[in-house]
Enzyme design. Structure first.
Site, PDB file in Angstrom:
ATOM      1  N   HIS A  95      65.778-101.049 -11.865  1.00 21.00           N
ATOM      2  CA  HIS A  95      65.858 -99.616 -12.185  1.00 21.00           C
ATOM      3  C   HIS A  95      64.555 -99.224 -12.874  1.00 21.00           C
ATOM      4  O   HIS A  95      64.166 -99.859 -13.853  1.00 21.00           O
ATOM      5  CB  HIS A  95      67.052 -99.356 -13.107  1.00 21.00           C
ATOM      6  CG  HIS A  95      66.990 -98.034 -13.803  1.00 21.00           C
ATOM      7  ND1 HIS A  95      66.861 -96.842 -13.116  1.00 21.00           N
ATOM      8  CD2 HIS A  95      67.017 -97.698 -15.122  1.00 21.00           C
ATOM      9  CE1 HIS A  95      66.818 -95.841 -13.982  1.00 21.00           C
ATOM     10  NE2 HIS A  95      66.895 -96.341 -15.208  1.00 21.00           N
ATOM     11  N   HIS A 158      66.011 -88.401 -13.634  1.00 21.27           N
ATOM     12  CA  HIS A 158      66.011 -89.686 -14.338  1.00 21.27           C
ATOM     13  C   HIS A 158      65.060 -90.713 -13.699  1.00 21.27           C
ATOM     14  O   HIS A 158      64.076 -91.095 -14.322  1.00 21.27           O
ATOM     15  CB  HIS A 158      67.460 -90.208 -14.370  1.00 21.27           C
ATOM     16  CG  HIS A 158      67.647 -91.455 -15.170  1.00 21.27           C
ATOM     17  ND1 HIS A 158      68.821 -91.763 -15.828  1.00 21.27           N
ATOM     18  CD2 HIS A 158      66.836 -92.504 -15.396  1.00 21.27           C
ATOM     19  CE1 HIS A 158      68.687 -92.936 -16.438  1.00 21.27           C
ATOM     20  NE2 HIS A 158      67.486 -93.397 -16.191  1.00 21.27           N
ATOM     21  N   TYR A 211      64.075-106.918  10.837  1.00 16.78           N
ATOM     22  CA  TYR A 211      62.735-106.539  10.392  1.00 16.78           C
ATOM     23  C   TYR A 211      62.191-107.541   9.363  1.00 16.78           C
ATOM     24  O   TYR A 211      62.881-107.906   8.414  1.00 16.78           O
ATOM     25  CB  TYR A 211      62.806-105.141   9.767  1.00 16.78           C
ATOM     26  CG  TYR A 211      61.500-104.576   9.277  1.00 16.78           C
ATOM     27  CD1 TYR A 211      60.584-104.024  10.158  1.00 16.78           C
ATOM     28  CD2 TYR A 211      61.184-104.580   7.919  1.00 16.78           C
ATOM     29  CE1 TYR A 211      59.395-103.483   9.703  1.00 16.78           C
ATOM     30  CE2 TYR A 211      59.990-104.048   7.456  1.00 16.78           C
ATOM     31  CZ  TYR A 211      59.103-103.501   8.361  1.00 16.78           C
ATOM     32  OH  TYR A 211      57.933-102.976   7.911  1.00 16.78           O
TER      33      TYR A 211
END
Ligand SMILES: [Zn+2]
Length: 242
Positions: A95, A158, A211
């Site tokens: 994050h 955020h 991929y």
């Protein structure tokens, strides 16, 4: 006791934090990183600069909101816990408040399929969650909704959050999301980007299943994402393994 437990993984979490800052996708201590363990997950502690973070500053948590040790986990522990609870495939989470992802998250609009790489999210868009205050259950609930069928999302006003099968891949995805946001920003400044349609993105998503994989990593019967060039340095009979 917790000091030596999962020592290698604790070190790897700190290394991932240092990389996300040195690579310019996070500022200061605003982001956080975690990795799943059998008993729950390990997550960075609250407010400790990554440059001085030691393995004991990585906090062990269970999936019921409990923690062990002398340090409080990141204020965003709830987002990490709820992803591990809801998404069994998540092994590591990154994050960050990377600049372009955060800027676009403030517009509170999903990022459409302006580029085929939007498929790295696992879907045809990069969603933005509804706004909720940091560290709250509301933020976590909105995030899980935005992550449905996806491995990354923006968090309104955020930042961004994403997960992967390991720390390296989660960090890679966070970097890709930031790059896509920067590209979308630039394309939108220059004009109205032409979007890929559903059929074009369905094809991309199908090919993304293989991929970046070497032929030896493909599942039986799985078709490579692109037609490979011809290998010249091995004989015809052994060429397949290349
Ligand atoms: Zn945050």
């Amino acid at each position: 006791m917790t000091r030596s437990k999962h020592l290698d993984l604790r070190k790897k979490i700190i290394a991932t934090c240092l990389r996300m800052n040195s690579e310019g996708i996070n500022q200061g201590t605003s982001g956080n990183v975690s990795a799943r363990i059998e008993e729950g997950f390990l997550v960075t502690a609250s407010g400790i600069p990554y440059a001085v973070m030691k393995p004991e500053h990585v906090v062990e948590m269970d999936l019921d909101g409990g923690y062990r040790g002398d340090y409080l986990p990141s204020t965003e522990w709830r987002m990490h816990m709820d992803i591990y609870r809801a998404r069994p495939e998540a092994q590591a989470i990154v994050h960050v408040h990377s600049t372009y992802a955060t800027a676009l998250a403030c517009l509170r609009k999903d990022i459409p399929a302006f580029h085929y790489m939007i498929g790295v999210t696992g879907g045809i868009s990069l969603r933005v969650s509804d706004y909720a205050e940091f560290g709250t259950q509301g933020l976590s609930d909105g995030m899980l909704k935005a992550l449905e069928g996806r491995t990354a999302c923006l968090l309104a006003n955020h930042g961004q959050i994403c997960f992967g099968p390991d720390l390296d891949k989660a960090l890679w995805l966070a970097r890709e999301i930031e790059t896509l946001c920067q590209q979308y920003w630039a394309a939108s400044l220059a004009g109205d980007p032409v979007l890929l349609n559903q059929a074009e993105m369905s094809s991309v998503l199908r090919r993304f299943k293989s991929y970046g994989k070497q032929s030896s990593e493909l599942a039986k019967g799985q078709v490579p994402a692109v037609l490979a060039p011809t290998r010249r340095d091995v004989s015809q009979s052994t060429r397949r393994r290349g």
